[in-house]
Design an enzyme around this catalytic site. Structure first.
Site, PDB file in Angstrom:
ATOM      1  N   GLU A   1      14.579  27.534  41.762  1.00 34.02           N
ATOM      2  CA  GLU A   1      13.308  26.811  41.755  1.00 34.02           C
ATOM      3  C   GLU A   1      13.099  26.301  43.181  1.00 34.02           C
ATOM      4  OE1 GLU A   1      11.052  22.853  40.153  1.00 34.02           O
ATOM      5  OE2 GLU A   1      13.018  22.904  41.099  1.00 34.02           O
TER       6      GLU A   1
ATOM      7  N   ASP B   1      17.759  23.934  39.583  1.00 32.54           N
ATOM      8  CA  ASP B   1      16.659  22.994  39.782  1.00 32.54           C
ATOM      9  C   ASP B   1      16.683  22.418  41.194  1.00 32.54           C
ATOM     10  OD1 ASP B   1      14.555  21.021  38.800  1.00 32.54           O
ATOM     11  OD2 ASP B   1      16.151  19.661  39.443  1.00 32.54           O
TER      12      ASP B   1
END
Length: 680
Positions: A385, A331
């Site tokens: 990401e 993330d």
């Protein structure tokens, strides 16, 4: 010296060769430093979870260790000593260990289920802390206080599947959240997910799940992105054994299990997290202006400290080793790569990636994390990401890249939402759709997706909501003809079909979006009366044959089955056959498949000619099929033959003439090549 392959493949990177090679060499130097010039492996270095925290010794006793260089004294306090500071539970500082502390206790000093914390003391202050390396954290239902918990069950979980390998040809990911995967207005559990959702995902045709919010986090509404205890699987969903059983069952069903791991920042909490663990501000995090991520209200790790690298790399190996996760979706990678966290940056040219505004320490960490993960499990999957487009992110380390297997194609969902918000149907341009779904670096694999959890959060709208809005509440019965709903169903299928079938690595869907889940996501909070109404998934909607949701779910299943039917579908070259913004028609090929889209809201075309390899073609999937809620305007039993054209005959091509109704898409497969007359 030979140029790195990353530069050889992309001559536009040549002006930045020095920076690219410098970053590459920084990783090599740091790895040599951490592994004592190769005397250890990176995996050996990243084994801190086997040393720190609470450990059972061979003789049945206990040893607890913690790294706290600023502490002046540390005590174990808990159920076992009345939560009082006692000398017999005082840790001793280990000599020559740069801030390591230890206590050895007899077997009967601690028991399975005991709650405990650390009483941490430092110059000028003290406080209770949850151990940084603890593997189990629970919250008291009454006081809401978090504590570490001794976890030593009599029966340890034994995995049944020991040779699982993810299917990456292609990777079809079902992004999910354990707590909101239940239909009831409550927090779902690992067991409920294992029994009710896993079989559904496998039946639908996905071969991987990507689980959010596994690492313990004090605030449920953070969606798991404000982590406090990095080695603890969230206890609000159940026990470690139950999570292991879930992963084991997933493997038995052929599903890889990818963890959404958060190493980009940490919760600011001091009582529950690492915010001021040993009284200092810089133990794990930066000081000064770089300490806080103001947009996320969280703390930023100092990746330049070897102790922090040890903690985070060990965390990666722990989840692979202890729980047998098959990889990670990292993330917030953009936030890690840039001192600005990517906020306010344009990223309009290559110079923006090599202008000195990048965090070299974070780049080293991310690359080492990927190298470690693939060393521990060569079949593991890593996904970044990342929104800035940093070159080489998903390129091999040997070529000068950062060694991720995939990067998220974050431009695609942004494009779809922007299109739905800003453009009338007649202004949807196939040329733009083709560009956005295929615009990527040739040497990097991506995960394509129409929408993830981000588009479903409160304050935004899912694709189905942008398409149908409030009419979803009144006109989703199968016998109810409603123009808004029919438009929404048609475009929902077309958006997913073009997104999935243009992928070059994998495809992702957030749970429920495949059948047009009607509600947004809003976790219990003070502003909504702590309600779970929007923190759940209404599976009953797609299971109800009298509602139209199942049409979308059935189409999703058929689309994935088509992709599965072709070996290495994602590796087949993509070839654009035709696009015409005036007609709003797009067509492309992959192998023997022709994908034809008519995005026009009003114009249907008869005998629309597409230049394709000679042969006969049969329709294998049609968004307008009544099985998927369509109008059935075409006869898909007809075999389509290409018509010869002397101009293109030398290339073995002819005209495939099709009826393309408005707002429909069809997939045709070449059944047999057209026999050509022998030359005389």
């Amino acid at each position: 010296m030979n140029k790195l392959m990353l530069i050889q493949k992309d001559p536009w990177l040549e002006p930045y060769a020095e920076a690219i090679e410098g970053r590459h060499n920084d990783v090599i130097k740091k790895e040599q430093d951490l592994t004592q010039n190769g005397r250890l492996s990176l995996s050996d270095f990243a084994s801190g979870y086997l040393y720190f925290g609470l450990q059972r010794m061979a003789d049945g006793g206990w040893v607890f260790r913690e790294w706290a260089p600023n502490a002046t004294a540390i005590y174990l306090v808990g159920d076992f000593n009345g939560w009082e500071k006692r000398e017999d539970y005082r840790l001793r500082r280990l000599e020559g260990a740069a801030g390591n502390w230890e206590i050895v206790l007899p077997a009967d000093a601690l028991h399975h289920g005991d709650l405990y914390k650390l009483r941490m003391e430092w110059e000028g202050g003290a406080g209770e802390r949850i151990p940084a390396w603890c593997r189990r954290v629970v919250q008291d239902e009454t006081t809401k206080i978090f504590s570490a918990q001794v976890w030593d069950p009599a029966e340890k979980y034994k995995f049944r599947v020991n040779d699982f390998r993810p299917d990456t040809s292609p990777l079809l990911i079902y992004e999910c959240h354990i707590g909101m995967a239940t239909e009831e207005e409550k927090t779902g559990t690992y067991e409920e997910f294992r029994l009710k959702v896993l079989p559904r995902v496998a039946r639908d045709g996905y071969n991987a799940i990507q689980i959010m919010a596994i690492q313990e986090h004090p605030y449920y509404g953070s969606f798991g992105y404000h982590v406090s205890s990095f080695f603890a699987a969230s206890s609000r969903f159940g026990t470690p054994e139950e999570l292991k059983r879930l992963i084991d069952d997933a493997h038995a069903l052929g599903l890889a299990v990818i963890m959404d791991i958060v190493h980009s920042h940490a919760v600011k909490n001091e009582a529950e997290g690492l915010g001021r663990f040993d009284g200092s501000y810089r133990q794990y995090f930066h000081t000064g202006e770089r300490r806080e991520h103001r947009a996320w209200d969280s703390l930023c790790f100092d990746y330049g400290r070897n102790e922090v690298l040890h903690f985070l790399l060990s965390n990666c190996k722990f989840w692979l080793d202890e729980y047998r996760f098959d990889g990670f979706r990292f993330d917030g990678v953009t936030s890690m790569l840039y001192y600005s966290h990517g906020l306010g940056e344009a990223f309009s040219n290559y110079g923006d990636y090599y202008n000195g505004h990048q965090d070299g320490d974070a780049i080293v960490y991310l690359t080492l994390a990927n190298r470690l993960i693939h060393e521990v499990n060569p079949h593991a999957v890593t996904i970044a990401e990342e929104v800035s487009g940093m070159p080489g992110l998903a390129a091999r380390f040997e070529d000068g890249g950062y060694d991720f297997d995939y990067r998220m194609a974050m431009n695609i969902p942004d494009f779809w939402i922007k299109t739905l918000k800003e453009k009338k149907d007649e202004d949807w341009h196939p040329s733009a759709i083709w560009w956005e779904t295929t615009n990527r670096r040739a040497d990097e694999k991506t995960i394509s997706y129409a929408e993830s959890h981000d588009q479903a959060l409160v304050g935004d709208k899912t694709i189905i909501f942008w398409l149908i809005d409030a009419d979803m509440y009144w006109h989703m019965q199968t016998n109810d003809r409603n123009l808004t709903v029919e438009r929404g169903l048609a475009l929902h299928k077309m958006i997913r079909l073009v997104t999935a079938t243009t992928m070059n690595g994998g495809y992702l869907n957030f749970m429920g979006n495949e059948f047009g889940h009607p509600e947004w996501i809003d976790f219990p909070r003070e502003g909504n009366g702590w309600s779970y109404k929007y923190a759940r998934r209404q599976w009953g909607l797609v299971d109800n044959p009298d509602l139209k949701y199942h049409f979308l779910g059935d189409f999703d299943h058929a689309m994935l089955a088509l992709i599965h039917s072709v070996p290495a579908f994602q590796a087949l070259p993509l070839q654009k056959v035709w696009d015409n913004d005036g007609d709003q028609v797009l067509a492309y090929m992959r192998g023997d498949f022709v994908f034809a889209f008519n995005f026009s809201p009003t114009h249907s075309f008869t005998d629309y000619g597409l230049l394709t390899p000679e042969g006969s073609y049969r329709v294998v999937l049609n968004t307008d099929d009544p099985l998927y809620g369509g109008n059935g305007l075409t006869d898909d039993s007809i075999e389509h033959f290409t018509q010869p054209d002397p101009l293109y005959a030398p290339d073995g091509k002819g005209w495939l003439k099709l009826y393309l109704p408005a707002r429909t898409a069809m997939v045709l497969r070449r059944v047999t090549p057209k026999k050509r007359k022998p030359k005389r």
